[in-house]
Design a protein around this motif. Structure first.
Motif, mmCIF file in Angstrom:
data_model
loop_
_atom_site.group_PDB
_atom_site.id
_atom_site.type_symbol
_atom_site.label_atom_id
_atom_site.label_comp_id
_atom_site.label_asym_id
_atom_site.label_seq_id
_atom_site.Cartn_x
_atom_site.Cartn_y
_atom_site.Cartn_z
ATOM 1 N N ALA A 3 0.923 -1.159 0.198
ATOM 2 C CA ALA A 3 -0.133 0.033 0.051
ATOM 3 C C ALA A 3 0.893 1.121 -0.124
ATOM 4 O O ALA A 3 1.724 1.325 0.672
ATOM 5 C CB ALA A 3 -1.019 -0.157 1.159
ATOM 6 N N THR A 4 0.639 2.161 -0.859
ATOM 7 C CA THR A 4 1.089 3.396 -0.898
ATOM 8 C C THR A 4 0.438 4.625 0.145
ATOM 9 O O THR A 4 -0.574 4.646 -0.312
ATOM 10 C CB THR A 4 1.312 3.871 -2.097
ATOM 11 N N THR A 5 1.126 4.970 1.105
ATOM 12 C CA THR A 5 0.248 6.029 1.807
ATOM 13 C C THR A 5 0.883 7.156 1.948
ATOM 14 O O THR A 5 2.159 7.382 2.335
ATOM 15 C CB THR A 5 0.245 5.439 3.313
ATOM 16 N N ASP A 6 0.434 8.335 1.447
ATOM 17 C CA ASP A 6 1.165 9.367 1.058
ATOM 18 C C ASP A 6 2.381 9.273 0.424
ATOM 19 O O ASP A 6 2.179 8.806 -0.744
ATOM 20 C CB ASP A 6 1.348 10.224 2.507
ATOM 21 N N SER A 7 3.507 9.223 0.915
ATOM 22 C CA SER A 7 4.729 9.033 0.246
ATOM 23 C C SER A 7 5.482 7.858 0.580
ATOM 24 O O SER A 7 6.666 7.647 0.290
ATOM 25 C CB SER A 7 5.626 10.255 0.420
ATOM 26 N N PHE A 8 4.902 6.950 1.467
ATOM 27 C CA PHE A 8 5.822 5.900 1.864
ATOM 28 C C PHE A 8 5.094 4.630 1.645
ATOM 29 O O PHE A 8 3.759 4.527 1.650
ATOM 30 C CB PHE A 8 6.195 5.839 3.456
ATOM 31 N N ASN A 9 5.958 3.395 1.282
ATOM 32 C CA ASN A 9 5.557 2.235 1.152
ATOM 33 C C ASN A 9 5.211 1.327 2.240
ATOM 34 O O ASN A 9 6.389 1.355 3.190
ATOM 35 C CB ASN A 9 6.080 1.673 0.092
ATOM 36 N N VAL A 10 4.098 0.587 2.569
ATOM 37 C CA VAL A 10 4.210 -0.463 3.588
ATOM 38 C C VAL A 10 3.660 -1.742 2.865
ATOM 39 O O VAL A 10 2.986 -1.754 2.169
ATOM 40 C CB VAL A 10 3.216 -0.068 4.883
ATOM 41 N N GLU A 11 4.253 -2.786 3.481
ATOM 42 C CA GLU A 11 3.733 -4.199 3.152
ATOM 43 C C GLU A 11 3.661 -4.861 4.399
ATOM 44 O O GLU A 11 3.823 -4.447 5.659
ATOM 45 C CB GLU A 11 4.960 -5.139 2.440
ATOM 46 N N HIS A 12 3.017 -6.076 4.188
ATOM 47 C CA HIS A 12 2.626 -7.246 5.441
ATOM 48 C C HIS A 12 3.060 -8.449 5.099
ATOM 49 O O HIS A 12 2.177 -9.437 4.968
ATOM 50 C CB HIS A 12 1.398 -7.051 5.661
ATOM 51 N N SER A 13 4.431 -8.632 4.626
ATOM 52 C CA SER A 13 4.772 -10.018 3.851
ATOM 53 C C SER A 13 4.744 -10.895 4.962
ATOM 54 O O SER A 13 4.550 -12.185 4.947
ATOM 55 C CB SER A 13 6.201 -10.005 3.472
ATOM 56 N N TYR A 14 4.976 -10.749 6.507
ATOM 57 C CA TYR A 14 4.995 -11.785 7.584
ATOM 58 C C TYR A 14 3.751 -12.183 7.516
ATOM 59 O O TYR A 14 3.440 -13.662 7.834
ATOM 60 C CB TYR A 14 5.374 -11.324 8.662
ATOM 61 N N GLN A 15 2.599 -11.758 7.161
ATOM 62 C CA GLN A 15 1.142 -12.137 7.403
ATOM 63 C C GLN A 15 0.592 -13.283 6.180
ATOM 64 O O GLN A 15 -0.113 -14.129 6.286
ATOM 65 C CB GLN A 15 0.080 -11.014 7.249
ATOM 66 N N GLN A 16 1.790 -13.297 5.331
ATOM 67 C CA GLN A 16 1.742 -14.146 4.119
ATOM 68 C C GLN A 16 2.153 -15.670 4.441
ATOM 69 O O GLN A 16 1.948 -16.640 3.729
ATOM 70 C CB GLN A 16 2.285 -13.872 2.653
ATOM 71 N N LEU A 17 2.883 -15.597 5.662
ATOM 72 C CA LEU A 17 3.502 -16.805 6.204
ATOM 73 C C LEU A 17 2.441 -17.858 6.900
ATOM 74 O O LEU A 17 1.399 -17.263 7.169
ATOM 75 C CB LEU A 17 4.668 -16.631 7.063
ATOM 76 N N PRO A 18 2.780 -18.956 6.994
ATOM 77 C CA PRO A 18 1.787 -20.009 7.837
ATOM 78 C C PRO A 18 1.014 -19.196 9.071
ATOM 79 O O PRO A 18 2.211 -18.642 9.719
ATOM 80 C CB PRO A 18 2.430 -21.334 8.045
ATOM 81 N N ALA A 19 -0.020 -19.399 9.364
ATOM 82 C CA ALA A 19 -0.644 -18.891 10.546
ATOM 83 C C ALA A 19 -0.006 -19.226 11.835
ATOM 84 O O ALA A 19 -0.217 -18.542 12.733
ATOM 85 C CB ALA A 19 -2.242 -19.104 10.280
ATOM 86 N N SER A 20 0.459 -20.583 11.930
ATOM 87 C CA SER A 20 1.144 -20.939 13.013
ATOM 88 C C SER A 20 2.408 -20.036 13.451
ATOM 89 O O SER A 20 2.858 -20.004 14.771
ATOM 90 C CB SER A 20 1.665 -22.175 12.790
ATOM 91 N N LEU A 21 2.588 -18.747 12.852
ATOM 92 C CA LEU A 21 3.919 -18.069 12.956
ATOM 93 C C LEU A 21 3.739 -16.812 13.639
ATOM 94 O O LEU A 21 4.355 -16.182 14.195
ATOM 95 C CB LEU A 21 4.874 -17.890 11.824
ATOM 96 N N PHE A 22 2.177 -16.451 13.730
ATOM 97 C CA PHE A 22 1.834 -15.096 14.516
ATOM 98 C C PHE A 22 0.626 -15.199 14.735
ATOM 99 O O PHE A 22 -0.325 -16.053 14.355
ATOM 100 C CB PHE A 22 2.205 -14.116 13.241
#
Ligand code: AMP
Ligand code: MG
Length: 490
Positions: A3-22
């Protein structure tokens, strides 16, 4: 998921990992947040909006009271050996990953709140942090960065307006930490304990992509990952040793696979040189003493290798043989890194067989005469070494060592002037001396006075520069000032 918010980029790659990890988990709001510190240069490096420090939205965000819409908080699962005892489920008991920020150079950084309330991993803890440990981590991690050591960073510190109950009632605070990732050796131990080859493979591939992408092109990527983590941690620990830094709680859950120094708890810098120095009050047997840091790093890396075994070879005996070969290289890699740093501290640019003896005899002299590690090397970096000589009570030993050093220097291909400049770039004038850290914490905790905290932050931004205003911070503690015990404060 970008997602691009104003001028910076954020991602949530850790949430793509198996659900047992978080586990998804929201912070618990606090009563009355107030700014303690905000690291504007770091915010700029990350490309964050410039308005955070000036706005209530920023304050509420870094207090965990009102997250921005780009935050998707989660607590990470991990295991770990604490003082050699395996704990199968530790995890973020008082920390929440908000997002991964991609800076303008395309580098990914975790943004994490520490002390933002309980999570499913809190194991009865309150998920909070007292003001003292937040201040210590803020000061120490930023000072380590300025010293050039790989480390997590401190973006913000906010007081909560709430009391945290420990042995006494203490003001609470929340730290925002920035890290290349929060993947620990303990995270790999946790994933390995699930005994699911597919998950372990997916996680190792994730770690490789995030930290050591070159490994994916190697014929044996997981062996290359092991070797890369061994090299990174060996280099970081060698750097610690060259500065007298004592981490204090090198449990496997506090060792980042990126090689960044992480989890500043009872850490402190040694003053008088004594290789057995321990600050942490809970480290009764000195497991994490100054001189034990390299062997403990290897012990931890051995736990990492164990976690990776199923990926190294399908036959366990073959996997163990491969891991052993990689681990056997630790000493060589560490020794080379350490020696290089110590030689630089002595202004030696060309390696000789005499170097080891020169370093060894100096450390012995410092140990016997309890010489202040930082001040001594800084004084040695002056044109005239009279002040260094004054630090040594046994002048015969000093003179003999000094003569050997001068003879080594005479064989170097650099001028004296060049050497002095080079030495001053590696021998800091200022380190976070423990009594100063403690004094800043006491003033803030007891009187709400942040002036010393602010001054120390400024002073430690340029540790290799002599500035008259900060000279008072260059002296070792007097006998009355000395603070020889530190606490996790968790
Ligand atoms: P540390 O000693 O900070 O490395 O923490 C070891 C483990 O204890 C980690 O799983 C932490 O999340 C957890 N922990 C430490 N302090 C607290 C606290 N106040 N509340 C809940 N969990 C905590
Ligand atoms: Mg920890």
């Amino acid at each position: 998921m970008s997602a691009t918010t104003d001028s910076f980029n954020v991602e949530h790659s850790y949430q793509q990992l198996p659900a047992s990890l978080f586990t998804h988990c929201q912070p618990t709001p606090v009563a009355a947040p107030e700014w303690l510190a905000f690291n504007q240069p770091l915010a700029d490096e990350l490309g964050l909006p410039s308005t955070y420090h000036a706005s209530d939205a920023g304050l509420q965000l870094f207090a965990g009271n009102a997250l921005a819409d780009w935050c998707k908080p989660l607590a990470q699962a991990y295991a770990g050996h604490q003082f050699a005892n395996y704990v199968p489920r530790l995890g973020d008991g008082r920390a929440l990953l908000l997002a991964e920020v991609i800076n303008p150079q395309g580098q990914r950084y975790d943004l994490q709140l520490k002390g933002a309330g309980p999570t499913p991993f809190s194991r009865g803890g309150d998920g909070r942090s007292p003001l003292g440990p937040v201040m210590r981590e803020y000061l120490l991690s930023e000072a380590m960065h300025a010293l050039g050591v790989p480390t997590t960073r401190a973006l913000a510190a906010v007081s909560s307006g709430e009391i945290v109950l420990r042995d006494e009632s203490l003001p609470g605070a929340i730290l925002t930490r920035v890290a290349k990732s929060h993947i620990r050796i303990g995270t790999f131990q946790y994933v390995a304990s699930l005994a699911d080859q597919a998950q372990l493979t997916e996680f190792a591939d994730y770690a490789i992509a995030r930290h050591y992408p070159h490994c994916s092109k190697q014929p044996q990527p997981y062996r290359a990952l092991l070797e890369a983590v061994i090299a990174a941690q060996a280099a970081t620990v060698a750097h610690w040793m060259s500065l007298g830094f004592i981490h204090g709680v090198m449990n496997t859950d506090n060792m980042s696979i990126s090689g960044e120094t992480i989890d500043y708890g009872p850490c402190a810098f040694m003053e008088a040189y004594d290789e057995k120095t321990v600050f942490s009050a809970i480290d009764r047997r000195g497991r994490y003493a100054y001189c034990n840091q390299p062997p403990i790093a290897l012990w931890n890396l051995t736990r990492f290798a164990e976690a990776l075994l199923p990926l190294l070879h399908h036959a366990q005996s073959e996997a163990i043989a491969l891991a052993t070969v990689a681990l056997d290289k630790f000493s060589t890699v560490y020794d080379a890194a350490y020696r290089q740093r110590m030689m630089a501290k002595l202004g030696i640019t060309q390696a000789e067989k005499e170097d080891e003896q020169l370093i060894g005899s100096l450390l012995l002299l410092m140990q016997q005469q309890r010489v202040d590690f930082t001040l001594f090397f800084r004084q040695l970096s002056q044109e005239n070494c009279a002040a260094a000589a004054d630090l040594c009570s046994n002048s015969a030993d000093w003179k003999s060592w000094y003569a050997n050093w001068q003879s080594c220097l005479s064989r170097q291909a650099i001028t004296n002037e060049q050497r002095v400049i080079a030495m001053q770039q590696v021998n800091p004038a200022l380190i976070p001396r423990n009594h100063l850290v403690q004094q800043a914490i006491t003033q803030a905790t007891q009187q709400g006075d942040l002036s010393l905290f602010n001054q120390l932050q400024q002073a430690w931004l340029q540790p290799f520069v002599d500035k008259p205003a900060y000279q008072v911070f260059s002296h070792p503690a007097t006998a009355e000032q000395q603070v020889n015990r530190t606490f996790c404060g968790t």
